[in-house]
Design a protein around this motif. Structure first.
Motif, mmCIF file in Angstrom:
data_model
loop_
_atom_site.group_PDB
_atom_site.id
_atom_site.type_symbol
_atom_site.label_atom_id
_atom_site.label_comp_id
_atom_site.label_asym_id
_atom_site.label_seq_id
_atom_site.Cartn_x
_atom_site.Cartn_y
_atom_site.Cartn_z
ATOM 1 N N SER A 31 27.152 22.264 -6.606
ATOM 2 C CA SER A 31 27.604 21.644 -5.850
ATOM 3 C C SER A 31 28.637 22.340 -6.402
ATOM 4 N N THR A 32 29.976 22.256 -4.645
ATOM 5 C CA THR A 32 30.740 23.456 -5.026
ATOM 6 C C THR A 32 32.110 21.814 -5.532
ATOM 7 N N ALA A 33 33.195 22.250 -5.883
ATOM 8 C CA ALA A 33 34.337 21.264 -6.184
ATOM 9 C C ALA A 33 34.441 20.779 -4.897
ATOM 10 N N GLN A 34 34.575 21.532 -3.509
ATOM 11 C CA GLN A 34 35.011 21.561 -1.823
ATOM 12 C C GLN A 34 34.058 20.007 -1.846
ATOM 13 N N ILE A 47 46.874 12.864 1.593
ATOM 14 C CA ILE A 47 47.570 13.148 -0.112
ATOM 15 C C ILE A 47 46.687 14.838 -0.282
ATOM 16 N N PRO A 48 47.837 15.642 0.160
ATOM 17 C CA PRO A 48 47.175 16.943 -0.728
ATOM 18 C C PRO A 48 46.743 16.917 -1.788
ATOM 19 N N ILE A 49 45.755 18.181 -1.866
ATOM 20 C CA ILE A 49 45.263 18.162 -3.111
ATOM 21 C C ILE A 49 46.427 19.006 -3.653
ATOM 22 N N GLY A 50 46.595 18.977 -4.852
ATOM 23 C CA GLY A 50 48.053 19.922 -6.411
ATOM 24 C C GLY A 50 46.702 20.702 -6.763
ATOM 25 N N VAL A 51 46.908 19.680 -7.656
ATOM 26 C CA VAL A 51 45.960 20.997 -8.631
ATOM 27 C C VAL A 51 44.132 20.466 -9.062
ATOM 28 N N LEU A 52 42.797 21.219 -9.048
ATOM 29 C CA LEU A 52 41.857 21.045 -9.059
ATOM 30 C C LEU A 52 41.577 22.138 -10.487
ATOM 31 N N MET A 53 41.148 20.937 -11.804
ATOM 32 C CA MET A 53 40.392 22.074 -12.759
ATOM 33 C C MET A 53 39.085 21.567 -13.240
ATOM 34 N N VAL A 54 38.660 22.391 -13.753
ATOM 35 C CA VAL A 54 37.424 22.306 -14.081
ATOM 36 C C VAL A 54 37.527 22.764 -15.931
ATOM 37 N N ASN A 55 37.325 22.101 -16.694
ATOM 38 C CA ASN A 55 36.881 22.015 -18.315
ATOM 39 C C ASN A 55 38.278 22.739 -18.090
ATOM 40 N N GLY A 56 39.828 22.477 -18.217
ATOM 41 C CA GLY A 56 41.076 22.772 -18.499
ATOM 42 C C GLY A 56 41.906 23.781 -17.891
ATOM 43 N N HIS A 58 42.435 26.150 -13.519
ATOM 44 C CA HIS A 58 42.744 26.228 -12.796
ATOM 45 C C HIS A 58 41.701 26.951 -11.721
ATOM 46 N N VAL A 59 40.611 26.066 -11.098
ATOM 47 C CA VAL A 59 39.683 26.467 -9.711
ATOM 48 C C VAL A 59 40.006 25.583 -8.783
ATOM 49 N N GLY A 60 39.305 26.842 -7.557
ATOM 50 C CA GLY A 60 39.531 26.686 -6.497
ATOM 51 C C GLY A 60 38.338 25.469 -5.690
ATOM 52 N N GLU A 61 38.388 25.062 -3.830
ATOM 53 C CA GLU A 61 37.481 24.669 -3.830
ATOM 54 C C GLU A 61 36.247 24.813 -3.781
ATOM 55 N N LEU A 65 30.223 24.203 -9.360
ATOM 56 C CA LEU A 65 30.280 23.583 -10.693
ATOM 57 C C LEU A 65 28.732 23.954 -10.956
ATOM 58 N N GLU A 66 28.736 23.059 -13.036
ATOM 59 C CA GLU A 66 27.109 23.527 -13.800
ATOM 60 C C GLU A 66 27.682 22.040 -14.205
ATOM 61 N N ASP A 67 26.389 22.050 -15.140
ATOM 62 C CA ASP A 67 25.887 20.745 -15.579
ATOM 63 C C ASP A 67 27.001 20.398 -17.140
ATOM 64 N N GLY A 68 27.246 18.688 -17.092
ATOM 65 C CA GLY A 68 28.387 18.591 -18.119
ATOM 66 C C GLY A 68 29.271 19.208 -17.397
ATOM 67 N N GLN A 69 30.318 19.208 -16.552
ATOM 68 C CA GLN A 69 32.165 20.156 -17.111
ATOM 69 C C GLN A 69 32.277 18.811 -16.382
ATOM 70 N N ILE A 70 33.474 18.872 -16.816
ATOM 71 C CA ILE A 70 35.068 18.006 -16.274
ATOM 72 C C ILE A 70 35.469 18.140 -15.351
ATOM 73 N N PHE A 71 35.541 17.816 -14.276
ATOM 74 C CA PHE A 71 36.120 17.617 -12.767
ATOM 75 C C PHE A 71 37.067 17.505 -13.153
ATOM 76 N N THR A 72 38.711 17.625 -12.917
ATOM 77 C CA THR A 72 39.419 17.101 -12.712
ATOM 78 C C THR A 72 40.271 17.386 -11.343
ATOM 79 N N ILE A 73 41.375 16.478 -10.621
ATOM 80 C CA ILE A 73 41.521 16.748 -9.456
ATOM 81 C C ILE A 73 43.014 15.602 -9.194
ATOM 82 N N PHE A 74 44.080 16.727 -9.145
ATOM 83 C CA PHE A 74 45.274 15.596 -8.681
ATOM 84 C C PHE A 74 46.125 16.300 -7.897
ATOM 85 N N PRO A 75 46.438 15.032 -7.181
ATOM 86 C CA PRO A 75 47.033 14.862 -5.675
ATOM 87 C C PRO A 75 48.557 16.117 -5.884
ATOM 88 N N LYS A 76 48.772 16.396 -4.853
ATOM 89 C CA LYS A 76 49.672 17.112 -4.817
ATOM 90 C C LYS A 76 51.034 16.441 -5.257
#
Length: 80
Positions: A31-34, A47-56, A58-61, A65-76
């Motif tokens: 699965s992708t971030a999108q 509410i536009p996307i500001g920052v996407l992060m995986v395990n700290g 920056h990533v794109g949409e 993703l891989e098993d066990g990762q932390i996906f963090t979503i911040f709005p603009k």
């Protein structure tokens, strides 16, 4: 049936409204971030996307993703 993986999804600011702060969720392997954004119904027009992060990091949409990762979503965020 697709092999599933566990992703910790963390939401910030307006994205938490009516959702959650942090939650471990199951997604099909590859699965992708999108895909996650669509699954949790993030309205990027409202509410536009500001920052996407995986395990700290920056990533794109299109990030896969891989098993066990932390996906963090911040709005603009606006300010002044």
């Amino acid at each position: 049936m697709a092999t599933m993986m566990q992703i910790t999804v963390k939401l910030f600011a307006h994205y938490r409204e009516g959702r959650f702060k942090s939650e471990i969720r199951s997604y099909p392997k590859g699965s992708t971030a999108q895909y996650v954004l669509e699954d949790i119904d993030i309205d990027k027009e409202r509410i536009p996307i500001g920052v996407l992060m995986v395990n700290g990091r920056h990533v794109g949409e299109d990030f896969i993703l891989e098993d066990g990762q932390i996906f963090t979503i911040f709005p603009k965020v606006g300010g002044g």
